[in-house]
Every structure is written in structure tokens, then in C-alpha cells.
Design a protein around this motif. Sequence first.
Motif, PDB file in Angstrom:
ATOM      1  N   GLN A  95       6.972   1.315   6.546  1.00 28.26           N
ATOM      2  CA  GLN A  95       5.707   1.751   7.117  1.00 28.26           C
ATOM      3  C   GLN A  95       4.548   1.415   6.191  1.00 28.26           C
ATOM      4  N   ALA A  96       3.382   1.251   6.767  1.00 27.20           N
ATOM      5  CA  ALA A  96       2.185   0.999   5.972  1.00 27.20           C
ATOM      6  C   ALA A  96       2.013   2.084   4.922  1.00 27.20           C
ATOM      7  N   GLY A  97       1.679   1.656   3.714  1.00 29.83           N
ATOM      8  CA  GLY A  97       1.544   2.570   2.603  1.00 29.83           C
ATOM      9  C   GLY A  97       2.806   2.751   1.801  1.00 29.83           C
ATOM     10  N   GLY A  98       3.911   2.252   2.305  1.00 25.63           N
ATOM     11  CA  GLY A  98       5.182   2.371   1.622  1.00 25.63           C
ATOM     12  C   GLY A  98       5.398   1.285   0.598  1.00 25.63           C
ATOM     13  N   SER A  99       6.595   1.276   0.035  1.00 25.70           N
ATOM     14  CA  SER A  99       6.925   0.342  -1.040  1.00 25.70           C
ATOM     15  C   SER A  99       8.263  -0.328  -0.795  1.00 25.70           C
ATOM     16  N   LEU A 100       8.397  -1.517  -1.331  1.00 26.07           N
ATOM     17  CA  LEU A 100       9.647  -2.255  -1.350  1.00 26.07           C
ATOM     18  C   LEU A 100       9.747  -2.992  -2.673  1.00 26.07           C
ATOM     19  N   LEU A 138       9.933  -8.353  -7.430  1.00 29.04           N
ATOM     20  CA  LEU A 138       8.582  -8.171  -6.931  1.00 29.04           C
ATOM     21  C   LEU A 138       8.477  -6.753  -6.391  1.00 29.04           C
ATOM     22  N   GLN A 139       7.804  -5.897  -7.137  1.00 29.30           N
ATOM     23  CA  GLN A 139       7.558  -4.534  -6.697  1.00 29.30           C
ATOM     24  C   GLN A 139       6.303  -4.525  -5.843  1.00 29.30           C
ATOM     25  N   MET A 140       6.433  -4.094  -4.609  1.00 25.04           N
ATOM     26  CA  MET A 140       5.327  -4.102  -3.661  1.00 25.04           C
ATOM     27  C   MET A 140       4.999  -2.667  -3.279  1.00 25.04           C
ATOM     28  N   ASN A 141       3.810  -2.231  -3.635  1.00 22.82           N
ATOM     29  CA  ASN A 141       3.348  -0.887  -3.333  1.00 22.82           C
ATOM     30  C   ASN A 141       2.173  -0.929  -2.374  1.00 22.82           C
ATOM     31  N   ASN A 142       1.936   0.192  -1.710  1.00 21.80           N
ATOM     32  CA  ASN A 142       0.829   0.305  -0.761  1.00 21.80           C
ATOM     33  C   ASN A 142       0.816  -0.869   0.209  1.00 21.80           C
TER      34      ASN A 142
END
Length: 124
Positions: free
Chosen positions: A13-18, A81-85
Motif C-alpha cells: 500500500q502507498a506509504g509502505g515499505s519494501l 534497495l530499501q524503499m520507504n514511503n
Amino acid sequence: QVQLVESGGGLVQAGGSLRLSCAASGRTFSRYAMGWFRQFPGKEREFVVAMNWRGDSTDYADSVKGRFTISRDNAQNTVYLQMNNLKPEDTAVYYCAADYRGTGYLQRGASDSWGKGTLVTVSS
């Protein structure tokens, strides 16, 4: 050349992280500049981020600065690759890339090696 395999993509979801992972095989992985590209539907791949082989220099695309972070573990032959927000506009296929010449060549899309990609979908 090195072989690259991405993992960690999925639906968020938008705002989440992967966190994406790229596992590399090759005798000289630690000497390769590493990075990530992404491809939106109907468009060419675009640069996301690059890191030199020592891990002390990075270059991020403006669209991901402050949200994405690249890291590497040469002992494990893996780049992350840490993807936040995350935002819906981040939805794309993400590709891992490697180049023995350096980040300059990698950033221009002239990488020595490419992974097959992992899909990241961000819902609103």
C-alpha cells in the motif's frame, strides 16, 4: 559478467515499505559497481540509484532521494534497495544492474550485467 537475481517485489500500500534484494554470482562481484533501474509500462528503463564497489559513494535519482536507500554486502554477494514511503508512481519492474567499469557507465544504462527484474506494485 556476473549473474543477477532480484527478489522482494510484491504488492504494498502507498506509504509502505519494501526491501529488494539482488543476489549475484561471480568471482569478482566485490569489484563491481551496483545499482537499480526501473521500467514503467510503455517506457524505457530509468535510473534509480548506483553505488560504487567500495560502498562509499552513491548517486540517487531525484525521484527517490530521501525515500530509497541502496546498500551492499560484498561478503554475501548481495545488494539491497530499501524503499520507504512508497507511492503509486513507484509501480514498476525493478532491475538490478552491475558494471565493472564504475557507476558512471552503470548510470548511463551501459551496465555489464542485468537481472530479470522484480515487479513492485504500490496501491493507492
